[in-house]
Design a protein around this motif. Structure first.
Motif, PDB file in Angstrom:
ATOM      1  N   ALA A 160       0.823  -1.211   0.000  1.00 45.41           N
ATOM      2  CA  ALA A 160       0.000   0.000   0.000  1.00 45.41           C
ATOM      3  C   ALA A 160       0.851   1.253   0.000  1.00 45.41           C
ATOM      4  O   ALA A 160       0.391   2.334  -0.377  1.00 45.41           O
ATOM      5  N   SER A 161       2.105   1.114   0.408  1.00 42.80           N
ATOM      6  CA  SER A 161       2.975   2.284   0.539  1.00 42.80           C
ATOM      7  C   SER A 161       3.787   2.573  -0.719  1.00 42.80           C
ATOM      8  O   SER A 161       4.255   3.693  -0.920  1.00 42.80           O
ATOM      9  N   PHE A 162       3.963   1.573  -1.556  1.00 41.55           N
ATOM     10  CA  PHE A 162       4.917   1.672  -2.656  1.00 41.55           C
ATOM     11  C   PHE A 162       4.256   2.243  -3.905  1.00 41.55           C
ATOM     12  O   PHE A 162       3.304   1.669  -4.435  1.00 41.55           O
ATOM     13  N   LEU A 163       4.764   3.376  -4.392  1.00 44.08           N
ATOM     14  CA  LEU A 163       4.197   4.050  -5.554  1.00 44.08           C
ATOM     15  C   LEU A 163       5.110   3.965  -6.780  1.00 44.08           C
ATOM     16  O   LEU A 163       4.769   4.493  -7.842  1.00 44.08           O
ATOM     17  N   GLY A 164       6.239   3.286  -6.634  1.00 47.49           N
ATOM     18  CA  GLY A 164       7.177   3.218  -7.739  1.00 47.49           C
ATOM     19  C   GLY A 164       6.599   2.560  -8.973  1.00 47.49           C
ATOM     20  O   GLY A 164       6.765   3.063 -10.104  1.00 47.49           O
ATOM     21  N   ASP A 165       5.881   1.435  -8.796  1.00 42.60           N
ATOM     22  CA  ASP A 165       5.350   0.712  -9.955  1.00 42.60           C
ATOM     23  C   ASP A 165       4.265   1.497 -10.680  1.00 42.60           C
ATOM     24  O   ASP A 165       4.255   1.558 -11.915  1.00 42.60           O
ATOM     25  N   LEU A 169       6.653  -9.861   6.467  1.00 36.75           N
ATOM     26  CA  LEU A 169       7.325  -9.514   5.219  1.00 36.75           C
ATOM     27  C   LEU A 169       7.142  -8.060   4.796  1.00 36.75           C
ATOM     28  O   LEU A 169       8.117  -7.317   4.655  1.00 36.75           O
ATOM     29  N   THR A 170       5.893  -7.626   4.616  1.00 31.51           N
ATOM     30  CA  THR A 170       5.630  -6.356   3.940  1.00 31.51           C
ATOM     31  C   THR A 170       6.241  -5.160   4.652  1.00 31.51           C
ATOM     32  O   THR A 170       6.962  -4.364   4.049  1.00 31.51           O
ATOM     33  N   ARG A 171       5.962  -5.026   5.928  1.00 31.04           N
ATOM     34  CA  ARG A 171       6.412  -3.814   6.628  1.00 31.04           C
ATOM     35  C   ARG A 171       7.937  -3.760   6.702  1.00 31.04           C
ATOM     36  O   ARG A 171       8.525  -2.672   6.667  1.00 31.04           O
ATOM     37  N   VAL A 172       8.600  -4.929   6.753  1.00 27.50           N
ATOM     38  CA  VAL A 172      10.062  -4.943   6.787  1.00 27.50           C
ATOM     39  C   VAL A 172      10.628  -4.586   5.417  1.00 27.50           C
ATOM     40  O   VAL A 172      11.573  -3.802   5.307  1.00 27.50           O
ATOM     41  N   SER A 173      10.020  -5.140   4.361  1.00 26.10           N
ATOM     42  CA  SER A 173      10.490  -4.876   2.993  1.00 26.10           C
ATOM     43  C   SER A 173      10.492  -3.394   2.667  1.00 26.10           C
ATOM     44  O   SER A 173      11.362  -2.910   1.939  1.00 26.10           O
ATOM     45  N   PHE A 174       9.520  -2.677   3.222  1.00 25.65           N
ATOM     46  CA  PHE A 174       9.370  -1.270   2.856  1.00 25.65           C
ATOM     47  C   PHE A 174       9.787  -0.318   3.968  1.00 25.65           C
ATOM     48  O   PHE A 174       9.470   0.865   3.942  1.00 25.65           O
ATOM     49  N   GLY A 175      10.496  -0.852   4.959  1.00 26.18           N
ATOM     50  CA  GLY A 175      11.174  -0.011   5.931  1.00 26.18           C
ATOM     51  C   GLY A 175      10.335   0.583   7.037  1.00 26.18           C
ATOM     52  O   GLY A 175      10.667   1.660   7.553  1.00 26.18           O
ATOM     53  N   SER A 192      -0.512   3.165   9.100  1.00 25.16           N
ATOM     54  CA  SER A 192      -0.742   4.589   9.329  1.00 25.16           C
ATOM     55  C   SER A 192      -0.144   5.449   8.225  1.00 25.16           C
ATOM     56  O   SER A 192      -0.789   6.385   7.728  1.00 25.16           O
ATOM     57  N   LYS A 193       1.073   5.135   7.803  1.00 24.48           N
ATOM     58  CA  LYS A 193       1.769   5.967   6.823  1.00 24.48           C
ATOM     59  C   LYS A 193       1.424   5.610   5.380  1.00 24.48           C
ATOM     60  O   LYS A 193       1.874   6.292   4.457  1.00 24.48           O
ATOM     61  N   SER A 194       0.613   4.561   5.192  1.00 22.61           N
ATOM     62  CA  SER A 194       0.251   4.131   3.837  1.00 22.61           C
ATOM     63  C   SER A 194      -1.212   4.393   3.515  1.00 22.61           C
ATOM     64  O   SER A 194      -1.706   3.957   2.479  1.00 22.61           O
ATOM     65  N   SER A 195      -1.914   5.103   4.385  1.00 20.75           N
ATOM     66  CA  SER A 195      -3.346   5.358   4.198  1.00 20.75           C
ATOM     67  C   SER A 195      -3.572   6.506   3.226  1.00 20.75           C
ATOM     68  O   SER A 195      -2.951   7.566   3.331  1.00 20.75           O
TER      69      SER A 195
END
Length: 365
Positions: free
Chosen positions: A184-189, A302-308, A317-320
């Motif tokens: 939900a946080s990643f906008l690169g793609d 996995l997810t929260r660690v992958s994206f720091g 909270s930061k991906s809403s």
């Protein structure tokens, strides 16, 4: 579940066929200038069978006439339509799956990841180069094989639009080529996909529609500050908006069934590409992700660690996308249902919409 007459079919937080839900009511937003959001929100309440429409704010004369069927009463499907869970499950099993011939294009991203773009076969020969292009972002674990995606794709095609499904990493049988999924946080793609499609069809107006987690990603993309958005308009369907609120409701009552089903789908995708992750150390918990019983467990492992992110709650909270609405600068139509079991209406950022001079209307049924 309340329904608009537009014929949209949208799942609550998932792209799984068995978790899809039937057409829902409207929270729509448009802009008359590039900094003010104009929104129309239609939601429902099963305790009141008589619709009433309340309109607050500006842009009524500009946009409300375009929705020429909003005055029609909501008629729920007999028996099924009075219960949100029955309606969700019923639609998942009985909604038709249209036959669509796709031409797949795998797009390698700048970080060596891979996403898959599924175009309707033959469109390049039958549609002019300036036909509007609609990019579809399915929900969590979803892709071009899902019923709601195909129905939207064919509806757009019937209007002369060119449609393409954006299958995220690992979704819709898209290959995974790095030790990182999407989130939900990643906008690169999405940045790269929109850029690519725009370059491919420079004469066309670009639009995008997203469901659930795809909608959250789309609205966050639209709300990027200091980012000139190349899209001419967008649609957000069943957006959880506030992922902390959505997570709280996701782990209550019957919603646990959806949670387990989605976690199972995430685990299946993960296990198909497990070799990419077997040497991961640090804070990763690969066994937890591989055997997750909930989406939260998968995100923790996995997810929260992958994206720091420091924790799952920090990630949510930061991906809403609720924090992004105020920065949206293009016409945006959002579709919500007040009784959506997984995208709770209390997560809709109504105050931000009102602060930014939005038109806000509420239909209770």
């Amino acid at each position: 579940m309340a329904r608009a007459s537009y014929g949209f079919s949208a799942p609550p937080y998932s792209s799984l066929r068995r978790l899809s839900q039937s057409p829902v009511t409207l929270l729509s937003s448009r802009t008359t200038n590039l900094r003010n959001i104009r929104a129309v929100s239609i939601s429902d309440s099963s305790t009141n069978q008589q619709p009433s429409l309340e309109v607050i704010g500006g842009a009524v004369d500009s946009f409300l006439p375009a929705f020429n069927t909003l005055h029609l009463p909501y008629v729920p499907y007999p028996v099924i339509g009075w219960n949100r869970h029955l309606e969700t499950i019923f639609a998942a099993f009985y909604r038709s799956l249209p036959a669509v011939r796709f031409r797949r294009q795998c797009l390698r991203t700048r970080d060596d990841g891979t996403v898959s773009l599924d175009w309707i076969a033959g469109d390049d020969l039958s549609l002019p180069s300036d036909s509007p292009v609609l990019i579809l972002l399915p929900g969590l674990t979803g892709g071009s094989g899902d019923t709601y995606v195909r129905h939207m794709l064919l509806r757009a095609r019937s209007k002369g639009w060119r449609g393409v499904v954006f299958n995220s990493r690992g979704c819709g049988d898209s290959p995974v080529t790095t030790s990182q999924f999407y989130s939900a946080s990643f906008l690169g793609d999405i940045n790269e996909v929109v850029e690519y499609v725009g370059n491919r069809y420079p004469k066309a107006n670009l639009y995008a529609a997203g469901w659930s987690l795809g909608a959250n990603i789309l609205v966050r993309y639209l709300g990027q500050e200091f980012h000139p958005c190349p899209l001419s308009g967008a649609i957000s369907l069943c957006n959880p908006f506030n992922l902390v609120v959505a997570d709280e409701d996701f782990r209550k009552g019957f919603n646990i069934i959806y949670d387990k089903a989605l976690a199972n789908s995430l685990c299946k995708i993960f296990k198909r590409h497990a070799l990419l992750f077997e040497d991961m150390g640090g804070a990763f918990n690969i066994p937890l992700a591989a055997n997750a019983k909930s989406v939260r467990e998968f995100d923790e492992g996995l997810t929260r660690v992958s994206f720091g992110f420091e924790s799952v709650d920090d990630y949510y909270s930061k991906s809403s996308s609720s924090d992004s609405i105020r920065n949206v600068s293009i016409p945006l139509l959002c579709i919500q249902a007040e009784n959506d079991p997984i995208a709770p209406s209390r997560g809709i950022p109504r105050e931000d919409i009102e602060v930014y001079k939005a038109l806000f209307s509420l239909l209770r049924l």
